[in-house]
Each structure stands twice: as structure tokens, then as C-alpha cells.
Design a protein around this motif. Structure first.
Motif, short mmCIF file in Angstrom:
data_model
loop_
_atom_site.label_atom_id
_atom_site.label_comp_id
_atom_site.label_asym_id
_atom_site.label_seq_id
_atom_site.Cartn_x
_atom_site.Cartn_y
_atom_site.Cartn_z
N ILE A 188 0.94 -1.16 0.58
CA ILE A 188 0.59 0.02 0.27
C ILE A 188 0.23 1.53 0.15
CG2 ILE A 188 -2.18 -1.02 0.77
CD1 ILE A 188 -0.92 -0.12 3.69
N SER A 189 1.86 1.19 0.75
CA SER A 189 2.72 2.88 0.48
C SER A 189 3.52 2.75 -0.35
CB SER A 189 4.13 2.36 2.05
OG SER A 189 3.99 2.04 2.37
N ILE A 190 4.23 1.62 -1.02
CA ILE A 190 4.26 1.60 -2.59
C ILE A 190 3.25 1.84 -3.90
CG2 ILE A 190 5.15 0.26 -4.89
CD1 ILE A 190 7.24 0.99 -2.66
N ALA A 191 1.83 1.61 -3.33
CA ALA A 191 0.77 1.83 -4.67
C ALA A 191 0.88 3.40 -4.14
CB ALA A 191 -0.16 1.30 -3.76
N ASP A 192 0.69 3.80 -2.71
CA ASP A 192 0.45 5.97 -2.72
C ASP A 192 1.49 6.52 -3.40
OD1 ASP A 192 -1.59 4.74 -0.71
OD2 ASP A 192 -0.72 5.26 1.09
N LEU A 193 3.10 5.88 -2.99
CA LEU A 193 4.20 6.36 -3.58
C LEU A 193 3.98 6.71 -4.93
CD1 LEU A 193 7.11 5.25 -1.47
CD2 LEU A 193 5.95 7.40 -1.71
N VAL A 194 3.42 5.62 -5.78
CA VAL A 194 2.98 6.18 -7.36
C VAL A 194 2.15 6.69 -8.11
CG1 VAL A 194 2.28 4.38 -9.61
CG2 VAL A 194 3.77 3.12 -7.64
N ALA A 195 0.11 6.54 -6.90
CA ALA A 195 -0.30 7.43 -7.13
C ALA A 195 -0.31 9.32 -6.80
CB ALA A 195 -1.65 6.80 -6.88
N ASN A 196 1.15 9.30 -5.81
CA ASN A 196 1.30 10.49 -4.90
C ASN A 196 -0.09 10.35 -4.59
OD1 ASN A 196 2.29 12.70 -4.36
ND2 ASN A 196 2.01 13.99 -5.67
N ALA A 197 -0.90 9.52 -3.54
CA ALA A 197 -1.38 9.59 -2.69
C ALA A 197 -1.65 9.25 -1.49
CB ALA A 197 -3.27 9.19 -4.00
N GLY A 198 -2.68 9.02 -0.38
CA GLY A 198 -2.33 7.93 0.86
C GLY A 198 -1.64 8.65 1.86
N ALA A 199 -0.74 7.49 2.45
CA ALA A 199 -0.12 8.17 4.10
C ALA A 199 1.40 7.90 3.30
CB ALA A 199 -0.28 7.06 5.18
N GLY A 200 1.91 7.12 2.15
CA GLY A 200 3.03 7.43 1.13
C GLY A 200 4.33 6.26 1.98
N PRO A 201 4.73 6.11 2.32
CA PRO A 201 5.54 4.96 3.08
C PRO A 201 6.39 5.29 4.91
CG PRO A 201 6.99 6.96 2.31
CD PRO A 201 5.76 7.19 1.88
N SER A 202 4.75 6.34 4.90
CA SER A 202 4.37 5.89 6.39
C SER A 202 3.52 5.15 6.86
CB SER A 202 3.58 6.97 6.67
OG SER A 202 4.19 8.54 6.42
N SER A 203 2.91 4.49 6.15
CA SER A 203 1.97 3.24 6.20
C SER A 203 3.05 2.30 6.67
CB SER A 203 0.82 2.58 5.19
OG SER A 203 0.48 3.51 4.90
N PHE A 204 4.01 1.95 5.72
CA PHE A 204 4.99 0.86 6.19
C PHE A 204 6.30 1.14 7.19
CE2 PHE A 204 9.43 -1.14 4.86
CZ PHE A 204 8.97 -2.37 5.02
N MET A 205 6.18 2.66 7.87
CA MET A 205 6.86 2.31 8.73
C MET A 205 5.97 2.21 10.40
SD MET A 205 9.37 6.07 10.25
CE MET A 205 7.30 6.72 10.30
N MET A 206 4.40 2.38 9.86
CA MET A 206 3.57 2.48 10.95
C MET A 206 4.00 0.89 12.04
SD MET A 206 1.23 5.52 11.02
CE MET A 206 -0.03 4.84 11.98
N ILE A 207 3.39 0.12 10.55
CA ILE A 207 3.05 -1.45 11.31
C ILE A 207 4.58 -2.09 11.22
CG2 ILE A 207 3.28 -3.04 9.63
CD1 ILE A 207 1.31 -2.00 7.65
N CYS A 208 5.50 -1.80 10.99
CA CYS A 208 7.04 -2.57 11.68
C CYS A 208 6.99 -1.75 12.79
CB CYS A 208 7.85 -1.52 10.24
SG CYS A 208 7.90 -2.07 8.76
N ILE A 209 6.81 -0.58 13.01
CA ILE A 209 6.66 -0.17 14.93
C ILE A 209 5.62 -0.39 15.03
CG2 ILE A 209 6.91 2.35 16.27
CD1 ILE A 209 8.48 3.79 13.75
N MET A 210 4.56 -0.92 14.66
CA MET A 210 3.36 -1.46 15.59
C MET A 210 4.41 -3.43 16.03
SD MET A 210 -0.04 -2.80 14.09
CE MET A 210 0.45 -3.74 13.47
N PHE A 211 4.48 -3.81 15.28
CA PHE A 211 5.25 -5.03 15.35
C PHE A 211 6.37 -5.51 16.32
CE2 PHE A 211 2.37 -6.29 11.93
CZ PHE A 211 2.05 -7.76 12.57
N GLY A 212 6.61 -4.22 15.80
CA GLY A 212 8.55 -3.66 16.72
C GLY A 212 7.79 -3.50 18.90
N VAL A 213 6.67 -2.99 18.76
CA VAL A 213 6.32 -2.54 20.16
C VAL A 213 5.94 -4.05 20.96
CG1 VAL A 213 5.19 -2.03 21.68
CG2 VAL A 213 6.18 -0.67 19.96
N LEU A 214 4.67 -5.00 19.42
CA LEU A 214 4.34 -5.46 20.07
C LEU A 214 5.12 -7.28 19.92
CD1 LEU A 214 0.31 -4.74 19.06
CD2 LEU A 214 1.47 -4.42 20.92
#
Length: 400
Positions: A109-135
Motif C-alpha cells: 500500500i505504501s508503494i501504491a501511495d507513492l506511485v499515485a502520489n496519494a494516501g499516507a505514502g511510506p508512513s504506512s509501512f513504517m507504522m506497521i513495522c514499529i507496531m510489530f516492533g512494540v508488540l
């Protein structure tokens, strides 16, 4: 090596804790993914941005697929959690697969956001990584390669995607920083979890040892350490309670004094370890030869005492004779050594219409025991309490 052993001990508990958390996360994420997929299905792209149609379709199907993945993995997590407290290899693999699945979803979804220049961009990928890092609760041996692979996956997908070169550098930085921050959080949380688990286990071991010590002290307070029988003090307490009960519901109460014959010779000839073995064997024989309602105790040395509630004189004499034969029939056998054992028995008691103390019965049984010794040992004798003992009791007796 010590750290590895510690991690080996804790990883199973960490995995089960993660799967327990993930079950509740799955309950929240399934409706979220479904609602986002439904919203994207209804999305109408502006005429001037036809590329948004492909973006909406890609992100929608990503949510549909991850929704199915969450349902399946959530059910598996529930099954593993219900199965037991200890994690299997399958549970650990499931924990890794859940994190990897979400990392791939975040990258898509982050790559799709970057291609279309929409959504949250790479932030989605970063947030998911940090969520699993904590949990996630994964040891560094698992989390380091996992987050490294996630970083490489995003980098490869980023290079292959038709993205504006101006955005690749900033997205690449996030693709690197996100997993590394998540890895740092994972290591910190993991070490805190390990310390908490090891401390909890140490406290549990200490509490178990303390409880065992307390139980041992409680046992030693009213039991003889060698034979495991009640000691003199506890026998006195139980005997007084039995006489009080017999006074309320009148019944005969009898007492048997037991003294091993020539026990000093056993110690002198064979040594004290053999003497101790004799005492333990006799204690076991006495315990096996009485009812569960009867009480046997060690007075000290080679002397034992048996309390027989609700027992007539004839019944007490029969029990004493039975115990005498049990002791006589079982010589102590140790390797090639056989030590014959006999005992003398003195019996006394109170009839249901008599009032007396434990000391009064004890004094009479002691006289009977003395007679048995004088008449040749290995025999049973009976003596009635004297009237003076019934009225006031002896001054010494068991309290000596």
C-alpha cells in the motif's frame, strides 16, 4: 551462552504472549480492513486523475487479502493459545508469518501511495513495522533478519516501481529508518520482557522454596524428624482433645506405651545408623497396625505411644498384641545384616464412666510397661489408673 539459554527459555512465553495480543488485534483489524476495502470500492476517481482508479483497486484488494490473512492467522493464534501455555515451533513460525504478512501489506500500500502520489505514502509501512516492533516480542535472532528482509523488500519494490525520482530518495530513507526504528523498539521491548519474565520466575521459585520451607517448619514443629511420627508435644495436644471429646460423648479411651527391648545393645553392637533404621522401621510397623482414627507418636529415644479412642480394654490388649507380633516378625534387614527386634507394651485407659487426664493414663501405662520389662520383655501388660491419678493426675507425665 547464558544470554542464549535465557532467550531460549523466554521465547516460547514471548510467542504465546504475542499470539494472545494478536487475537485481540485481529478482532479490531478485520472490521477496519473490511470498511476500508468497502470505502475504496465506492471510491470515484476525479476525471483529471485516472491513475487513482488503479490506486484504489490495488489498495482495496490489498485490504481484502490482508483481511482474509488476519482472519486465518487470528484463528490459528486462538487455537495455539487454547492448546497450552508452551509455544511449539509452529506457533513461532506463525508469529513470524504474521509479522512478514503485515510487512508485505504495508510495503504494497505504501508503494501504491507513492506511485499515485496519494494516501499516507511510506508512513504506512513504517507504522506497521514499529507496531510489530512494540508488540512482536521476538528475540534478536529472529527480529534482526526479519526486519532486515523487510527493509530489503521495500527497497526492491521501491526501485521497481514507476515512482517520480524526486520521491525515491526520501522514500528510501523512510524504508531504511522505519524498520531500523522498529528493530530498535523490538530489542528494547524484548529485553524488558526477558527481565520481567526472569524476575517473575525467580520470585516464583523463591515463593515456592519459602512455602516448602514453611511447610517443613510446620511439619517439624509437631513431628519427629527421624520417624515422621507425631512428637510428644503434638501427641499431648491431640490426646487432650480426644479426652475432652470422650467426656462429651462417653466412651472408653486406651493408651499403649511401647519400648524397644535392648535397644542400647543394638546401638552399641551395630552403630547408631542401624539403630535409627530400627526406629524408622518400628514406626512404620506401628503406623500400619492401627486404625486411621488412632494416633501414634514417638516420645523420645526408643519409646513410642499409641492413643486408641473409643476402644475397650480387650480391644486395646488385642491391638497391643498385634503390634507386638508385627515388630517381632520383622527383623531389620540391611544388606547381609539381620537385626531381630522385639518390644514391650504397657496398656492402660479410662472407661466411659471414669474421668482422668492424659498424665493419669500415661502413668498407669508406664507402670504396665515396667511390669512387662520385669517379666521378661516382649510381652503386653495392663494396669488400671489409680484413684489418686484419676482425681488429680500426675505432676510430671508427658510434660516432662
Amino acid at each position: 551462552m547464558a544470554t542464549k539459554r535465557k532467550y531460549d527459555l523466554v521465547q516460547g512465553e514471548g510467542t504465546m504472549e504475542s499470539l494472545r495480543h494478536y487475537r485481540w488485534v485481529a478482532v479490531l483489524m478485520v472490521p477496519l480492513h473490511m470498511s476500508l476495502a468497502f470505502g475504496l470500492q465506492q471510491y470515484v476517481a476525479p476525471p483529471e486523475h485516472p491513475e487513482m482508479v488503479e490506486w484504489a483497486s490495488t489498495v482495496k484488494w490489498a485490504h481484502v487479502v490482508i483481511c482474509g490473512f488476519v482472519i486465518f492467522s487470528g484463528l490459528l493464534s486462538h487455537a495455539y493459545v487454547r492448546r497450552g501455555k508452551h509455544a511449539t515451533a509452529g506457533a513461532i513460525v506463525l508469529q513470524i508469518a504474521i509479522a512478514a504478512g503485515y510487512f508485505y501489506f504495508g510495503a504494497v500500500i505504501s508503494i501504491a501511495d507513492l506511485v499515485a502520489n496519494a494516501g499516507a505514502g511510506p508512513s504506512s509501512f513504517m507504522m506497521i513495522c514499529i507496531m510489530f516492533g512494540v508488540l512482536g516480542l521476538m528475540r534478536p535472532g529472529i527480529s534482526v533478519p526479519l526486519y532486515t528482509c523487510a527493509c530489503m523488500l521495500f527497497a526492491v519494490m521501491l526501485l521497481r516501481a514507476p515512482i517520480d525520482p524526486a520521491h525515491i530518495t526520501s522514500a528510501g530513507i523512510i524504508a531504511y529508518v522505519g524498520p531500523m526504528l522498529a528493530l530498535l523498539a523490538s530489542v528494547i521491548v524484548w529485553n524488558q520482557f526477558v527481565r520481567a519474565v526472569m524476575l517473575r520466575r525467580e520470585l516464583s521459585r523463591s515463593n515456592t522454596a519459602l512455602m516448602a520451607q514453611q511447610q517443613e517448619l510446620a511439619f517439624l514443629a509437631d513431628h519427629d524428624t527421624l520417624t515422621g511420627l507425631y512428637n510428644r508435644r503434638e501427641f499431648m495436644r491431640m490426646a487432650n482433645m480426644e479426652l475432652a471429646r470422650a467426656a462429651r460423648a462417653p466412651c472408653d479411651t486406651q493408651l499403649i506405651m511401647v519400648d524397644l527391648d535392648f535397644f542400647k545393645k543394638v546401638n552399641d553392637q551395630y552403630g547408631h545408623p542401624v539403630g535409627d533404621a530400627v526406629l524408622k522401621q518400628v514406626a512404620a510397623l506401628l503406623r500400619s497396625g492401627i486404625r486411621t482414627t488412632d494416633t501414634v507418636a514417638r516420645l523420645g529415644g526408643e519409646e513410642f505411644i499409641v492413643l486408641l479412642p473409643d476402644t475397650s480394654r480387650e480391644g486395646a490388649l488385642a491391638v497391643a498384641e498385634k503390634l507386638r507380633m508385627l515388630v517381632r516378625a520383622e527383623p531389620l534387614v540391611m544388606e547381609d545384616l539381620s537385626v531381630p527386634v522385639t518390644a514391650s507394651f504397657g496398656v492402660s485407659g479410662l472407661l466411659r464412666n471414669q474421668q482422668g487426664t492424659v498424665d493419669s493414663i500415661y502413668a498407669a501405662a508406664d507402670r504396665a510397661l515396667y511390669v512387662a520389662k520385669q517379666l521378661g520383655r516382649d510381652r503386653v501388660e495392663y494396669a488400671e489408673p489409680e484413684s489418686s491419678e484419676l482425681s488429680s493426675g500426675t505432676a510430671e507425665g508427658l510434660r516432662a
